[in-house]
Write a protein that holds these residues in place. Structure first.
Motif, PDB file in Angstrom:
ATOM      1  N   TYR A  37       0.841  -1.207   0.000  1.00 52.79           N
ATOM      2  CA  TYR A  37       0.000   0.000   0.000  1.00 52.79           C
ATOM      3  C   TYR A  37       0.873   1.253   0.000  1.00 52.79           C
ATOM      4  O   TYR A  37       0.678   2.172  -0.807  1.00 52.79           O
ATOM      5  N   TYR A  38       1.876   1.287   0.886  1.00 55.05           N
ATOM      6  CA  TYR A  38       2.734   2.472   0.971  1.00 55.05           C
ATOM      7  C   TYR A  38       3.622   2.634  -0.266  1.00 55.05           C
ATOM      8  O   TYR A  38       3.907   3.755  -0.695  1.00 55.05           O
ATOM      9  N   TYR A  39       4.028   1.532  -0.851  1.00 50.50           N
ATOM     10  CA  TYR A  39       4.791   1.580  -2.101  1.00 50.50           C
ATOM     11  C   TYR A  39       3.921   2.202  -3.204  1.00 50.50           C
ATOM     12  O   TYR A  39       4.355   3.104  -3.932  1.00 50.50           O
ATOM     13  N   ALA A  40       2.682   1.746  -3.306  1.00 48.22           N
ATOM     14  CA  ALA A  40       1.755   2.287  -4.308  1.00 48.22           C
ATOM     15  C   ALA A  40       1.525   3.783  -4.081  1.00 48.22           C
ATOM     16  O   ALA A  40       1.464   4.561  -5.034  1.00 48.22           O
ATOM     17  N   ARG A  41       1.405   4.177  -2.822  1.00 49.28           N
ATOM     18  CA  ARG A  41       1.220   5.605  -2.510  1.00 49.28           C
ATOM     19  C   ARG A  41       2.419   6.431  -2.972  1.00 49.28           C
ATOM     20  O   ARG A  41       2.262   7.530  -3.497  1.00 49.28           O
ATOM     21  N   LYS A  55      -0.145  -1.408  -8.738  1.00 54.54           N
ATOM     22  CA  LYS A  55       0.225  -1.804  -7.370  1.00 54.54           C
ATOM     23  C   LYS A  55      -0.961  -1.713  -6.409  1.00 54.54           C
ATOM     24  O   LYS A  55      -1.096  -2.531  -5.494  1.00 54.54           O
ATOM     25  N   LEU A  56      -1.830  -0.717  -6.598  1.00 55.75           N
ATOM     26  CA  LEU A  56      -3.005  -0.595  -5.730  1.00 55.75           C
ATOM     27  C   LEU A  56      -3.978  -1.747  -5.959  1.00 55.75           C
ATOM     28  O   LEU A  56      -4.557  -2.289  -5.011  1.00 55.75           O
ATOM     29  N   LYS A  57      -4.143  -2.142  -7.218  1.00 51.90           N
ATOM     30  CA  LYS A  57      -5.025  -3.284  -7.506  1.00 51.90           C
ATOM     31  C   LYS A  57      -4.465  -4.559  -6.880  1.00 51.90           C
ATOM     32  O   LYS A  57      -5.220  -5.383  -6.349  1.00 51.90           O
ATOM     33  N   LYS A  58      -3.147  -4.700  -6.935  1.00 51.88           N
ATOM     34  CA  LYS A  58      -2.509  -5.866  -6.293  1.00 51.88           C
ATOM     35  C   LYS A  58      -2.741  -5.823  -4.790  1.00 51.88           C
ATOM     36  O   LYS A  58      -3.090  -6.829  -4.167  1.00 51.88           O
ATOM     37  N   TYR A  59      -2.551  -4.647  -4.206  1.00 49.17           N
ATOM     38  CA  TYR A  59      -2.774  -4.474  -2.758  1.00 49.17           C
ATOM     39  C   TYR A  59      -4.196  -4.866  -2.372  1.00 49.17           C
ATOM     40  O   TYR A  59      -4.418  -5.562  -1.380  1.00 49.17           O
ATOM     41  N   LEU A  60      -5.175  -4.432  -3.160  1.00 45.88           N
ATOM     42  CA  LEU A  60      -6.580  -4.689  -2.812  1.00 45.88           C
ATOM     43  C   LEU A  60      -6.944  -6.170  -2.870  1.00 45.88           C
ATOM     44  O   LEU A  60      -7.975  -6.576  -2.347  1.00 45.88           O
ATOM     45  N   LYS A  61      -6.087  -6.982  -3.493  1.00 42.28           N
ATOM     46  CA  LYS A  61      -6.313  -8.441  -3.514  1.00 42.28           C
ATOM     47  C   LYS A  61      -5.611  -9.146  -2.353  1.00 42.28           C
ATOM     48  O   LYS A  61      -5.705 -10.355  -2.202  1.00 42.28           O
ATOM     49  N   MET A  62      -4.891  -8.393  -1.512  1.00 42.53           N
ATOM     50  CA  MET A  62      -4.062  -8.990  -0.463  1.00 42.53           C
ATOM     51  C   MET A  62      -4.785  -9.202   0.865  1.00 42.53           C
ATOM     52  O   MET A  62      -4.187  -9.656   1.828  1.00 42.53           O
ATOM     53  N   ASN A  63      -6.053  -8.867   0.939  1.00 38.42           N
ATOM     54  CA  ASN A  63      -6.862  -9.073   2.151  1.00 38.42           C
ATOM     55  C   ASN A  63      -6.285  -8.413   3.398  1.00 38.42           C
ATOM     56  O   ASN A  63      -6.227  -9.022   4.467  1.00 38.42           O
ATOM     57  N   ASP A  64      -5.861  -7.178   3.263  1.00 44.07           N
ATOM     58  CA  ASP A  64      -5.416  -6.392   4.413  1.00 44.07           C
ATOM     59  C   ASP A  64      -6.626  -6.186   5.334  1.00 44.07           C
ATOM     60  O   ASP A  64      -7.688  -5.770   4.868  1.00 44.07           O
ATOM     61  N   PRO A  65      -6.486  -6.451   6.626  1.00 43.93           N
ATOM     62  CA  PRO A  65      -7.636  -6.257   7.517  1.00 43.93           C
ATOM     63  C   PRO A  65      -7.857  -4.803   7.939  1.00 43.93           C
ATOM     64  O   PRO A  65      -8.877  -4.493   8.563  1.00 43.93           O
ATOM     65  N   TYR A  66      -6.923  -3.901   7.605  1.00 39.62           N
ATOM     66  CA  TYR A  66      -7.003  -2.526   8.109  1.00 39.62           C
ATOM     67  C   TYR A  66      -7.832  -1.659   7.155  1.00 39.62           C
ATOM     68  O   TYR A  66      -7.345  -1.192   6.125  1.00 39.62           O
ATOM     69  N   GLU A  67      -9.085  -1.453   7.516  1.00 42.89           N
ATOM     70  CA  GLU A  67     -10.049  -0.753   6.659  1.00 42.89           C
ATOM     71  C   GLU A  67      -9.602   0.635   6.192  1.00 42.89           C
ATOM     72  O   GLU A  67      -9.764   0.961   5.011  1.00 42.89           O
ATOM     73  N   PRO A  68      -9.040   1.487   7.078  1.00 45.92           N
ATOM     74  CA  PRO A  68      -8.639   2.819   6.587  1.00 45.92           C
ATOM     75  C   PRO A  68      -7.657   2.776   5.411  1.00 45.92           C
ATOM     76  O   PRO A  68      -7.742   3.602   4.509  1.00 45.92           O
ATOM     77  N   ASN A  69      -6.730   1.819   5.421  1.00 43.69           N
ATOM     78  CA  ASN A  69      -5.790   1.709   4.298  1.00 43.69           C
ATOM     79  C   ASN A  69      -6.505   1.255   3.025  1.00 43.69           C
ATOM     80  O   ASN A  69      -6.190   1.722   1.931  1.00 43.69           O
ATOM     81  N   ILE A  70      -7.466   0.362   3.170  1.00 38.64           N
ATOM     82  CA  ILE A  70      -8.203  -0.124   2.001  1.00 38.64           C
ATOM     83  C   ILE A  70      -9.002   1.025   1.385  1.00 38.64           C
ATOM     84  O   ILE A  70      -8.970   1.242   0.176  1.00 38.64           O
ATOM     85  N   VAL A  71      -9.705   1.766   2.226  1.00 40.61           N
ATOM     86  CA  VAL A  71     -10.478   2.916   1.733  1.00 40.61           C
ATOM     87  C   VAL A  71      -9.529   3.935   1.100  1.00 40.61           C
ATOM     88  O   VAL A  71      -9.803   4.481   0.029  1.00 40.61           O
ATOM     89  N   ALA A  73      -6.730   3.298  -0.311  1.00 37.52           N
ATOM     90  CA  ALA A  73      -6.277   2.743  -1.591  1.00 37.52           C
ATOM     91  C   ALA A  73      -7.304   2.993  -2.686  1.00 37.52           C
ATOM     92  O   ALA A  73      -6.945   3.359  -3.814  1.00 37.52           O
ATOM     93  N   TYR A  74      -8.575   2.820  -2.361  1.00 37.30           N
ATOM     94  CA  TYR A  74      -9.620   3.096  -3.358  1.00 37.30           C
ATOM     95  C   TYR A  74      -9.621   4.573  -3.756  1.00 37.30           C
ATOM     96  O   TYR A  74      -9.798   4.899  -4.933  1.00 37.30           O
ATOM     97  N   LEU A  75      -9.440   5.454  -2.804  1.00 35.21           N
ATOM     98  CA  LEU A  75      -9.402   6.891  -3.102  1.00 35.21           C
ATOM     99  C   LEU A  75      -8.229   7.234  -4.023  1.00 35.21           C
ATOM    100  O   LEU A  75      -8.388   7.963  -5.002  1.00 35.21           O
ATOM    101  N   ILE A  76      -7.051   6.704  -3.697  1.00 40.26           N
ATOM    102  CA  ILE A  76      -5.869   6.989  -4.525  1.00 40.26           C
ATOM    103  C   ILE A  76      -6.027   6.350  -5.906  1.00 40.26           C
ATOM    104  O   ILE A  76      -5.667   6.954  -6.923  1.00 40.26           O
ATOM    105  N   LEU A  77      -6.575   5.150  -5.936  1.00 39.10           N
ATOM    106  CA  LEU A  77      -6.812   4.457  -7.207  1.00 39.10           C
ATOM    107  C   LEU A  77      -7.730   5.300  -8.102  1.00 39.10           C
ATOM    108  O   LEU A  77      -7.437   5.516  -9.284  1.00 39.10           O
ATOM    109  N   ALA A  78      -8.804   5.813  -7.516  1.00 35.19           N
ATOM    110  CA  ALA A  78      -9.726   6.664  -8.278  1.00 35.19           C
ATOM    111  C   ALA A  78      -9.034   7.940  -8.739  1.00 35.19           C
ATOM    112  O   ALA A  78      -9.209   8.374  -9.890  1.00 35.19           O
ATOM    113  N   GLU A  79      -8.234   8.530  -7.869  1.00 38.88           N
ATOM    114  CA  GLU A  79      -7.501   9.757  -8.229  1.00 38.88           C
ATOM    115  C   GLU A  79      -6.550   9.493  -9.396  1.00 38.88           C
ATOM    116  O   GLU A  79      -6.458  10.297 -10.329  1.00 38.88           O
TER     117      GLU A  79
END
Length: 197
Positions: A37-41, A55-71, A73-79
Motif C-alpha cells: 500500500y505504501y509503495y503504491a502511494r 500496485k493498488l489493484k494488487k494491494y486490494l487483492k491482499m486481504n489487508d484487515p485494516y479498513e482505513p488503508n483499504i479505503v 487505496a480506493y481513493l488513490i486508485l480513483a484519483e
C-alpha cells in the motif's frame, strides 16, 4: 476533540521513499499488504499513476484487515484513474469501495466532483448531500473538512451554477458558520453581497 496535523520539519530528498522501496524490491524483499500500500502511494506521489494503479489493484487483492488503508487505496486508485483521464474507471472503484465499507464523506465528495466534471449537477448535488450524512470513521487519518465544510462549499457552487441563489446562499451560510475567515468563504460573502444589488 482536537485535530492533529502531521507535517515534515524539513523536506527530504524528492522520491526518497520510492527509491527505498525500489531498492528493497531489487533485493527480493516481498512486500506484505502494508508495504504494498505504501509503495503504491509513493508511486502516486511521484506521479507514476499507471504503476500506482497496478500496485493498488494488487494491494486490494491482499486481504489487508485494516479498513482505513483499504479505503485510502480506493481513493488513490480513483484519483490516479482521473489523472490519466479515466473518469468512469474512477467512479467504478469508488462505488466498489462503497459496496464493501460504510459510506465515507471523502468518497462521496470525489464521486460528486466526477459528476460535476461531467456537468451532471443533480448527481453532484446528491453525492455532496450524501457526504453530509456520513459518520466520521473511528480510525485512520480523517480530513475533517469532508464532514461538513467541503460539501457545503461544493453545494454553494453547484446551486449557483443552476441559478438557485436561495440554496447557494443557504449552503454558504452553513460553510461560513464552520469557517468564517476562510478565504473562499470571504470571497463568497462578497459575491453574494454584490449579487443582491
Amino acid at each position: 476533540d482536537i485535530e492533529i496535523e502531521h507535517r515534515k520539519i524539513q523536506v527530504n530528498e524528492e522520491k526518497r521513499n520510492l527509491k527505498l522501496y525500489r531498492k528493497a524490491k531489487k533485493r527480493g524483499v516481498i512486500f506484505g499488504a502494508r508495504e504494498q500500500y505504501y509503495y503504491a502511494r509513493e508511486l502516486y506521489y511521484s506521479r507514476y499513476y499507471k504503476s500506482a494503479i497496478i500496485k493498488l489493484k494488487k494491494y486490494l487483492k491482499m486481504n489487508d484487515p485494516y479498513e482505513p488503508n483499504i479505503v485510502g487505496a480506493y481513493l488513490i486508485l480513483a484519483e490516479c484513474e482521473l489523472l490519466i483521464g479515466q473518469s468512469n474507471n474512477a467512479l467504478n472503484h469508488l462505488f466498489e469501495c462503497m459496496k464493501k465499507y460504510p459510506a465515507n464523506a471523502q468518497i462521496c465528495v470525489m464521486i460528486a466532483s466526477i459528476y460535476e466534471m461531467k456537468n451532471d449537477f443533480s448527481k453532484a448535488i446528491f453525492w455532496n448531500k450524501c457526504a453530509l450524512n456520513c459518520e466520521k470513521p473511528l480510525q485512520g487519518f480523517i480530513v475533517e473538512e469532508y464532514y461538513g465544510f467541503i460539501p457545503y462549499m461544493k453545494l454553494v457552487v453547484l446551486y449557483d451554477k443552476l441559478g438557485d441563489s436561495i440554496n447557494a446562499k443557504k449552503y454558504h451560510e452553513l460553510a461560513k458558520a464552520l469557517k468564517p475567515n476562510n478565504a473562499s468563504v470571504l470571497y463568497n460573502e462578497k459575491y453574494f453581497s454584490i449579487k443582491k444589488l
